[in-house]
Design a protein around this motif. Sequence first.
Motif, PDB file in Angstrom:
ATOM      1  N   MET A 447     -53.326  -0.131  73.474  1.00  0.00           N
ATOM      2  CA  MET A 447     -52.054   0.595  73.540  1.00  0.00           C
ATOM      3  C   MET A 447     -52.173   1.964  72.877  1.00  0.00           C
ATOM      4  N   SER A 448     -52.937   2.036  71.781  1.00  0.00           N
ATOM      5  CA  SER A 448     -53.123   3.317  71.107  1.00  0.00           C
ATOM      6  C   SER A 448     -53.877   4.295  72.004  1.00  0.00           C
ATOM      7  N   GLN A 450     -53.963   4.281  75.287  1.00  0.00           N
ATOM      8  CA  GLN A 450     -53.081   4.679  76.376  1.00  0.00           C
ATOM      9  C   GLN A 450     -52.106   5.758  75.913  1.00  0.00           C
ATOM     10  N   ARG A 451     -51.623   5.649  74.687  1.00  0.00           N
ATOM     11  CA  ARG A 451     -50.725   6.683  74.159  1.00  0.00           C
ATOM     12  C   ARG A 451     -51.473   7.999  73.958  1.00  0.00           C
ATOM     13  N   ASP A 452     -52.708   7.903  73.483  1.00  0.00           N
ATOM     14  CA  ASP A 452     -53.485   9.111  73.253  1.00  0.00           C
ATOM     15  C   ASP A 452     -53.687   9.899  74.544  1.00  0.00           C
ATOM     16  N   GLY A 454     -51.663   9.627  77.150  1.00  0.00           N
ATOM     17  CA  GLY A 454     -50.385   9.812  77.836  1.00  0.00           C
ATOM     18  C   GLY A 454     -50.255   8.995  79.095  1.00  0.00           C
ATOM     19  N   SER A 456     -49.098   5.289  80.714  1.00  0.00           N
ATOM     20  CA  SER A 456     -48.357   4.053  80.475  1.00  0.00           C
ATOM     21  C   SER A 456     -48.459   3.143  81.692  1.00  0.00           C
ATOM     22  N   SER A 587     -54.396  13.687  71.538  1.00  0.00           N
ATOM     23  CA  SER A 587     -54.638  13.835  70.106  1.00  0.00           C
ATOM     24  C   SER A 587     -55.535  15.016  69.795  1.00  0.00           C
ATOM     25  N   ASN A 597     -49.283   9.474  67.029  1.00  0.00           N
ATOM     26  CA  ASN A 597     -49.512   8.226  67.736  1.00  0.00           C
ATOM     27  C   ASN A 597     -50.737   7.480  67.225  1.00  0.00           C
TER      28      ASN A 597
END
Length: 611
Positions: A447-448, A450-452, A454, A456, A587, A597
């Motif tokens: 999940m981290s 995927q956030r890095d 962008g 989802s 990031s 994030n």
Amino acid sequence: MDKKAWIAVTLSVIGIFAWNYFYTRQFADQPVVPARTPAAPPAAVSDAAPVLAAVVPPPVVAAPAPPPVAPAAPVEASAESATESFETIKTSVADLRFTNLGGGITNTRLLDDQHRDAKGGQIQINQFGGLPIGSLSEKPGDVKDASVPYESTREGSALVYRRNTREGLQIVKKFQPAAGATTDPYLTQLEITFTNGGAQTYRDEGLFLNAGSATPIHTSDQTSYTGFDWYRAGKMLDKDVNYFEAGKIPLIGYETSPAKAMLLEPVDTVGWVAVKNQFYTTVLSPVTPKPADDLPAKAVWANRFRITPPNGTDASAIVWGIAGAIGLPPLKLEPGESRTLTFTIYAGPREYDRLKTLGHGQEEIMNFGWFKFFSVMLLSAMKLLKGWLGSYALAIVVLTVGIKALLWPLQARAIKVQKQMSLLAPKMKELQEKYKEDPARMQREVMSMQRDYGVSPLGGCLPMLAQMPIFIGFYSMLGTAVELRNSGFLWVHDLTQPDTIAALFGIPINPLPLLMTATMFWQMAITPKTGDPQQQRMFMFMPLIFIFFCYNFASGLALYMTVQNLLSVLQTYYTRKQPLPALVRKSTAAGPEKPANARVLGAGGKKKALR
């Protein structure tokens, strides 16, 4: 697709066809209960029309119904000894047939060419059931009590029935068809006057006014379409014929609750009552000083009855009808005192716009549910397009193209996300291998990442989620859209019915739902995989879920979904030609600033770095 997924899909397909077989043969071993009739069989009222809906009579406050005695006329002992006679009132849209036994409407024959059955016969409302609309009885469903004789006279275009009871109560019913350009042609006004002609105060405990009956039009109709509705305090309540079934655990057959002989629901007021089938209804609405007022009442009543299926259909099939009545409050009249109650009876098609003009929430009979906004919007758009194109099938196709155009940006975004997820798949696989002994840590790291970047996974689901309200709106609307009745398209004879072309071992063969499912699998096959095997398996079941809902439903819904899927396939092929999107790690764009994030809130609100 792995071996387990193929086994699950195969079992699901077998289950769906087994359900369809059960659906078409359910309760085939139950005995046929003949339709109830007052004095004449249904054949005396109808010709080759199919099973029909019911007409709803007006609420009445009347005297108990012992054997009638007219003071200045011969005693009419009972329906058995009386001769039944019929009167007909012809309007621009219907023939209303009345009987003197009960002084009410036996059936309503609709004249418009649109309202014909599969054999070309005219649709008839309240064709079966045996209780005239507007008849009175001391107990609900009492055929004998509801069939006492009345005297009839004509007063211009109106038909008047009169009867005197042994207690001296005089009952006068006046049926007046709608007149004038501002009145809906399917409306009939019923005026009931009770007069105490005796020397003593008249009292009763409240009579039941019979609302007629409703029965399916097609043997393929879902049982939930045949029901009894009532409106109270701004809310519609309804019961369909399944309400009377005993509660059972599927497959096992264990009975969890006994079958119900009838519905008898105490109420204080009623805004209107109705009996309905899939496309037609009869609605009884009181005429009150304020249009929004409800009528005082003591109860509503309904029960179901089985009828013999129409000619040419499986004689062992179960076809349930429903009859209903409204229980009126006790009546008290001093000698010479009179009371008049006035009602409107709507006996016609379930057209949303037409019912809405009645002005007291009668459009709720359509029962569009939570997605009513979408159902009404889609119905209005479909009717507008039909006026331009001359075909409801073409209207559905054009409407689908329009909906797809509105959702195109959302679908394009979803495909882009799916491509990004496919590019991210190798990195995700590395994390899964690295933390396979620690699933919770693996999930956090995935999940981290995927956030890095962008990305989802929910982005690929958005088009499906956006389409669900539209799909359910179509589902609710097409099931009762009388406008589509007998509208054909290619091999489809009626867009409101399944497009059955044959049967295999008793199972109907419906090409459009099968084509819809094939196009859904096609779309899934060319859609970029997200790299999540569990999510892929979940989406593999979506076509099976849709075919379960659509297989025995209106073919218009399968037409919409098929066109929608084909357009999605074209869009997928188009976007596949576009260059692959770049994966940009967000990031790194933040410079020396530590990315937000990369941190999460730990216990007690403290921030901890994910390593």
